[in-house]
Design an enzyme around this catalytic site. Structure first.
Site, PDB file in Angstrom:
ATOM      1  N   ASP A 186      31.049  14.376   7.834  1.00 36.18           N
ATOM      2  CA  ASP A 186      31.256  12.936   7.786  1.00 36.18           C
ATOM      3  C   ASP A 186      31.919  12.605   6.433  1.00 36.18           C
ATOM      4  OD1 ASP A 186      31.138  10.544   9.231  1.00 36.18           O
ATOM      5  OD2 ASP A 186      29.410   9.888   8.072  1.00 36.18           O
ATOM      6  N   ASP A 188      32.217  18.489  11.059  1.00 32.03           N
ATOM      7  CA  ASP A 188      32.572  17.942   9.737  1.00 32.03           C
ATOM      8  C   ASP A 188      31.305  17.472   9.041  1.00 32.03           C
ATOM      9  OD1 ASP A 188      32.214  14.803  10.300  1.00 32.03           O
ATOM     10  OD2 ASP A 188      33.021  15.774  12.083  1.00 32.03           O
TER      11      ASP A 188
HETATM   12  N1  LIG Z   1      31.658  12.232  11.408  1.00 31.83           N
HETATM   13  C1  LIG Z   1      31.609  11.810  12.652  1.00 31.83           C
HETATM   14  N2  LIG Z   1      31.191  10.540  12.938  1.00 31.83           N
HETATM   15  C2  LIG Z   1      31.131  10.126  14.215  1.00 31.83           C
HETATM   16  N3  LIG Z   1      31.498  10.859  15.277  1.00 31.83           N
HETATM   17  C3  LIG Z   1      31.919  12.105  15.035  1.00 31.83           C
HETATM   18  N4  LIG Z   1      32.331  13.062  15.877  1.00 31.83           N
HETATM   19  C4  LIG Z   1      32.664  14.134  15.148  1.00 31.83           C
HETATM   20  N5  LIG Z   1      32.472  13.892  13.836  1.00 31.83           N
HETATM   21  C5  LIG Z   1      32.002  12.622  13.730  1.00 31.83           C
END
Ligand SMILES: Nc1ncnc2[nH]cnc12
Ligand SMILES: CSC[C@H]1O[C@H](OP(=O)(O)O)[C@H](O)[C@@H]1O
Length: 290
Positions: free
Chosen positions: A211, A209
């Site tokens: 974030d 992703d």
């Molecule tokens: N955006 C994110 N922040 C923290 N841990 C994660 N693991 C997978 N995506 C994450």
């Protein structure tokens, strides 16, 4: 001939591995408690893999509750020569897209609610974390991932947050300003503990992703992480098997960074001031020098 025994710590979405010869499950108890789950050992030719799901099967353990010390101690007791982490992470850079792999080479540790050292009062040690990743293992794992078709970025800074909540937009933007590339919740203190145990450590950070900093894309949630992991888990498993196949028949020499002997320069407590109880707990981790 010195052989490879690679401990693999599976992260979110990776709770088992198949395709190994002579696979068997086994349990190890450690002075730091039980690891996240029973371990699994199997071979590809003369390379042994020891697999441990970080959050336990069924993903029972939060990032804070993962027994990091027990996990690393158990992998050391199981005879691992190297430890490879597979982790889901958020991307803090547009160029690192969901599905890509980042071969992390630096960490910023923002976790605060975890036991971070095997050492303590009665046996003090300070290992160097200047270069926290074994560049040889990281390079080999990146090569293997490329051979199975992954897009691999070499080098990157992983910021470890406590969680379990994901970051706010302000935090996400701050970490970008700090120059971080990816974010996760688990690689610290795992990497620190691996170093204390003199185990060469590397991580494949699988981007799931963006974030929450990237306005054009929906903010991270468990469902989008798991959706990307679902598409990617098979390739991650192939990369692990490919790494082992590539090392079959290859003699293992010590890590060029001197990681297996780093405690030679780290322990400071005078022999007469050492606490025998702590020394007993360090039998696997620091037995070489105690
Ligand atoms: N955006 C994110 N922040 C923290 N841990 C994660 N693991 C997978 N995506 C994450
Ligand atoms: C399920 S999303 C958050 C979760 O995923 C990552 O874990 P791991 O490194 O074990 O793959 C992240 O660090 C969080 O623990």
């Amino acid at each position: 001939m010195s052989k490879w025994t690679i401990g693999v710590i599976g992260g979110s979405g990776l709770y088992e591995i198949d395709g190994l010869e002579g696979a068997e499950a086994f349990s190890i108890d450690t002075p730091w408690g039980a690891p996240s789950d029973p371990l699994m050992r199997g071979r590809i030719g003369d390379v042994t893999l020891v697999f441990l799901p970080r959050h336990g099967k069924g993903h029972r353990l939060t990032p804070t509750a993962v027994p990091y010390r027990a996990n690393i101690d158990a992998l050391k007791r199981a005879g691992c020569t190297d430890v490879l982490s597979i982790s889901a992470c958020g991307s803090l850079k547009q160029a690192y897209a969901p599905g890509d792999y980042v071969m992390v080479d630096q960490f910023i540790d923002r976790t605060f609610a975890r036991e971070k050292s095997f050492f303590g009062p009665g046996m003090v040690a300070h290992v160097s974390m200047a270069d926290p990743v074994c560049s040889r293992l990281s390079g080999l794992a990146g090569d293997a991932a490329e051979r199975v078709g992954a897009t691999v970025h070499r080098g990157g800074t992983y910021i470890a947050m406590e969680g379990p909540q994901f970051s706010s937009r302000a935090e996400s933007n701050l970490y970008r300003q700090w120059g971080c590339d990816v974010i996760g919740m688990t690689n610290m203190p795992e990497a620190k503990l691996a170093r204390e145990a003199e185990l060469p450590y590397a991580t494949i950070a699988m981007v799931t992703d963006y974030d929450c900093w990237f306005d054009e894309v929906e903010a991270v949630s468990v469902s989008n992480v798991l959706e990307v992991m679902r598409q990617n888990t098979e390739r991650a498993k192939q990369a692990i098997l490919e790494l082992a196949s590539g090392l079959n028949g290859v003699e293992r020499s010590p890590s060029p960074q001197g990681i297996e002997t780093c405690l030679d320069f780290a322990m400071i407590t005078a022999p007469e001031a050492r606490d025998p109880e702590i020394l007993a707990r360090l039998d696997a981790v620091a037995g070489r020098v105690l």
